[in-house]
Design a protein around this motif. Structure first.
Motif, PDB file in Angstrom:
ATOM      1  N   SER A 223       0.842  -1.197   0.000  1.00  0.00           N
ATOM      2  CA  SER A 223       0.000   0.000   0.000  1.00  0.00           C
ATOM      3  C   SER A 223       0.880   1.252   0.000  1.00  0.00           C
ATOM      4  O   SER A 223       2.115   1.163  -0.027  1.00  0.00           O
ATOM      5  CB  SER A 223      -0.898   0.006   1.242  1.00  0.00           C
TER       6      SER A 223
ATOM      7  N   GLU B 195      -7.994   1.470   1.207  1.00  0.00           N
ATOM      8  CA  GLU B 195      -9.401   1.419   0.820  1.00  0.00           C
ATOM      9  C   GLU B 195      -9.554   0.962  -0.625  1.00  0.00           C
ATOM     10  O   GLU B 195     -10.439   0.151  -0.941  1.00  0.00           O
ATOM     11  CB  GLU B 195     -10.052   2.788   0.999  1.00  0.00           C
TER      12      GLU B 195
ATOM     13  N   LEU C 293      -8.692  -2.819  -0.935  1.00  0.00           N
ATOM     14  CA  LEU C 293      -9.778  -3.656  -0.431  1.00  0.00           C
ATOM     15  C   LEU C 293     -10.964  -3.682  -1.394  1.00  0.00           C
ATOM     16  O   LEU C 293     -11.555  -4.737  -1.652  1.00  0.00           O
ATOM     17  CB  LEU C 293     -10.220  -3.156   0.937  1.00  0.00           C
ATOM     18  N   GLU C 294     -11.284  -2.528  -1.933  1.00  0.00           N
ATOM     19  CA  GLU C 294     -12.402  -2.461  -2.880  1.00  0.00           C
ATOM     20  C   GLU C 294     -12.133  -3.319  -4.108  1.00  0.00           C
ATOM     21  O   GLU C 294     -13.010  -4.057  -4.573  1.00  0.00           O
ATOM     22  CB  GLU C 294     -12.643  -1.010  -3.289  1.00  0.00           C
TER      23      GLU C 294
ATOM     24  N   GLU D 121      -0.552   0.529   8.159  1.00  0.00           N
ATOM     25  CA  GLU D 121      -1.601   0.471   7.140  1.00  0.00           C
ATOM     26  C   GLU D 121      -2.201  -0.925   7.033  1.00  0.00           C
ATOM     27  O   GLU D 121      -3.387  -1.089   6.735  1.00  0.00           O
ATOM     28  CB  GLU D 121      -1.058   0.933   5.782  1.00  0.00           C
TER      29      GLU D 121
ATOM     30  N   ARG E  69      -4.730  -1.260   9.740  1.00  0.00           N
ATOM     31  CA  ARG E  69      -5.925  -0.509   9.367  1.00  0.00           C
ATOM     32  C   ARG E  69      -6.734  -1.270   8.323  1.00  0.00           C
ATOM     33  O   ARG E  69      -7.969  -1.348   8.399  1.00  0.00           O
ATOM     34  CB  ARG E  69      -5.529   0.881   8.841  1.00  0.00           C
ATOM     35  N   ALA E  70      -6.048  -1.852   7.341  1.00  0.00           N
ATOM     36  CA  ALA E  70      -6.736  -2.628   6.310  1.00  0.00           C
ATOM     37  C   ALA E  70      -7.453  -3.828   6.917  1.00  0.00           C
ATOM     38  O   ALA E  70      -8.582  -4.153   6.529  1.00  0.00           O
ATOM     39  CB  ALA E  70      -5.736  -3.088   5.248  1.00  0.00           C
TER      40      ALA E  70
ATOM     41  N   MET F  64     -10.631  -2.762   8.531  1.00  0.00           N
ATOM     42  CA  MET F  64     -11.638  -2.315   7.572  1.00  0.00           C
ATOM     43  C   MET F  64     -12.173  -3.443   6.700  1.00  0.00           C
ATOM     44  O   MET F  64     -13.241  -3.323   6.105  1.00  0.00           O
ATOM     45  CB  MET F  64     -11.050  -1.225   6.667  1.00  0.00           C
TER      46      MET F  64
ATOM     47  N   TYR G  37     -15.852  -4.625   3.571  1.00  0.00           N
ATOM     48  CA  TYR G  37     -15.778  -4.931   2.143  1.00  0.00           C
ATOM     49  C   TYR G  37     -16.116  -6.399   1.876  1.00  0.00           C
ATOM     50  O   TYR G  37     -15.932  -6.882   0.754  1.00  0.00           O
ATOM     51  CB  TYR G  37     -14.381  -4.617   1.609  1.00  0.00           C
TER      52      TYR G  37
END
Length: 245
Positions: A14, A25, A28-29, A49, A52-53, A56, A60
């Motif tokens: 990332s 984001e 993941l999308e 990061e 965080r991923a 999150m 998703y």
């Protein structure tokens, strides 16, 4: 009808990585759009990061699995399923032990590839790692992946495939199928356990040739820069010796 396997791309970078560019984001999308079940953000020597991923990911429809690509004294190592970055610069065996202490699995990415800080064969033989990345999407030919696969078979290591993506469009170009259900019940611990058991299968296709070339050239440039800092005047010869053709 046969149930689809659980699919994960365990090697993704990332914008948190010095050589990455994409926000988690977006990664993941895209992973959700191409029907992966999980990705592991494995930035170089930093895990913020990735954590965080992983937090999150359920939003998703993905399983959150944190990780990091650690720069050991012997080459790079993927620490999958950890929430803390092992200290960089330590010998490979000690780093493997630390990854396991942190509850993760230790997987060697792009082994034997000197331009990409792959662990040399002489350093890897005899080290009890949990898996070998036997299919990396960044390659000119299949030669290096075949070497990695032969090594994994010889030493009974689990096979994994990863995209080593630094841009969103290459996420999932290579991925690992795990013997796990796809009913939403899987956790990060389940993923780690499946890799540790060797319940893995590799799938992938090569990144576009011109991008492979650029990827290798950048790696050689980093190596020659390092050589120049240590011994000015030898950078060119070192870089040419390390090019993978």
């Amino acid at each position: 009808m046969e149930e689809s396997p659980f699919t994960i791309d365990p090697h993704v970078h990332s914008e948190g990585s010095y050589d990455g560019r994409e926000p988690v984001e977006l990664l993941l999308e895209h992973a959700a759009d191409i029907d992966l079940d999980a990705i592991v953000v494995t930035d170089h020597d930093t895990i913020e990061e990735s954590l965080r991923a992983a937090r999150m990911a359920p939003a998703y429809g993905l399983v959150g699995v944190p990780g990091v690509e650690v720069s050991t004294a012997d080459g790079h190592l993927l620490a999958i399923g950890v929430e803390e970055c092992p200290r960089p610069g330590q010998p490979l065996p000690e780093t493997v032990d630390r990854v396991r202490e942190l509850g993760g699995v230790a997987v060697v990415p792009h082994p034997f590839q000197r331009t990409r800080h792959g662990v040399p064969r002489r350093r890897l033989a005899g080290v009890d790692v949990d898996g070998i990345e036997t299919y990396n999407a960044w390659l000119f030919t299949g030669y290096r992946n075949r070497r990695a696969a032969a090594f994994a078979r010889r030493y009974d290591h689990a096979d994994l495939a990863g995209s080593d993506a630094h841009r969103v469009e290459t996420v999932g170009r290579a991925f690992t199928a795990l013997d796990l259900p796809t009913d939403g019940s899987v956790t990060a611990d389940d993923v780690v356990a499946a890799i540790r058991r060797g319940d893995t299968a590799v799938h992938g296709r090569r990144a576009p040739l011109h991008r492979c070339a650029g990827h290798y050239v950048k790696g050689a440039a980093r190596k020659s820069g390092y050589a120049a800092r240590r011994a000015p005047g030898v950078a060119t010869s070192v870089a040419s010796a390390l090019l993978p053709f």
